[in-house]
Enzyme design. Structure first.
Site, PDB file in Angstrom:
ATOM      1  N   ASP A  43       0.834  -1.200   0.000  1.00 40.36           N
ATOM      2  CA  ASP A  43       0.000   0.000   0.000  1.00 40.36           C
ATOM      3  C   ASP A  43       0.874   1.257   0.000  1.00 40.36           C
ATOM      4  O   ASP A  43       1.808   1.372   0.777  1.00 40.36           O
ATOM      5  CB  ASP A  43      -0.894  -0.018   1.245  1.00 40.36           C
ATOM      6  CG  ASP A  43      -2.086   0.907   1.142  1.00 40.36           C
ATOM      7  OD1 ASP A  43      -1.999   1.924   0.430  1.00 40.36           O
ATOM      8  OD2 ASP A  43      -3.104   0.605   1.782  1.00 40.36           O
ATOM      9  N   HIS A  94      -0.576   4.509   0.134  1.00 43.13           N
ATOM     10  CA  HIS A  94      -1.416   5.640   0.544  1.00 43.13           C
ATOM     11  C   HIS A  94      -0.729   6.411   1.677  1.00 43.13           C
ATOM     12  O   HIS A  94      -0.814   6.019   2.833  1.00 43.13           O
ATOM     13  CB  HIS A  94      -2.800   5.158   0.972  1.00 43.13           C
ATOM     14  CG  HIS A  94      -3.624   4.668  -0.159  1.00 43.13           C
ATOM     15  ND1 HIS A  94      -3.597   3.352  -0.570  1.00 43.13           N
ATOM     16  CD2 HIS A  94      -4.476   5.321  -0.980  1.00 43.13           C
ATOM     17  CE1 HIS A  94      -4.424   3.217  -1.603  1.00 43.13           C
ATOM     18  NE2 HIS A  94      -4.972   4.393  -1.868  1.00 43.13           N
TER      19      HIS A  94
END
Length: 138
Positions: free
Chosen positions: A14, A16
């Site tokens: 990930d 983000h």
């Protein structure tokens, strides 16, 4: 400063980063010493950082939907590394699809996480919980 240390990061593949920065800022403002590992953090990196810094908690975030896979076995690895009692919090978009949050929450509690937060949870909620769990008085 309350002298409590937390390891924070976004697990797995990930990337983000924005929410991670917001959480780091909020926890620092709340008096915690934040060790922010950033994005694409492995389970081993969380554990290594927690041991090296003497952290009181590990906060895992995942927004890309694969948190269930990325987090599986983390509590067991903590136990193997000698930090089996460390607080483990997790939050974000933890699974792909429209699974009711209560089911998602139960999966992560069963994996050994102490607290599980749905998408959109404000930092104040987890800050309050962490202070309670660590016995921090304002």
């Amino acid at each position: 400063m309350n002298n409590k240390k937390i390891v924070l990061g976004v697990i797995g593949a990930d990337v983000h980063a924005v929410g991670n920065k917001i959480l780091a800022y909020a926890f620092e403002k709340a008096g915690f010493k934040v060790i922010n590992l950033g994005v694409m953090v492995s389970q081993e990196e969380y554990i290594k950082a927690a041991i090296e810094t003497g952290a009181d908690a590990i906060l895992v975030s995942s927004l890309y939907g694969h948190g269930e896979l990325d987090c599986r076995g983390l509590r067991e690895k903590c136990k193997e590394a000698g930090i089996g009692d460390i607080l483990l919090y997790v939050g974000g978009n933890l699974v792909v699809g429209k699974t009711p949050f209560e089911e998602v929450k139960q999966k992560f509690l069963d994996m050994g996480f102490n607290k599980v937060y749905p998408p959109g949870t404000l930092p104040d909620v987890s800050i309050k919980d962490l202070k309670e769990d660590l016995g921090v008085n304002d």
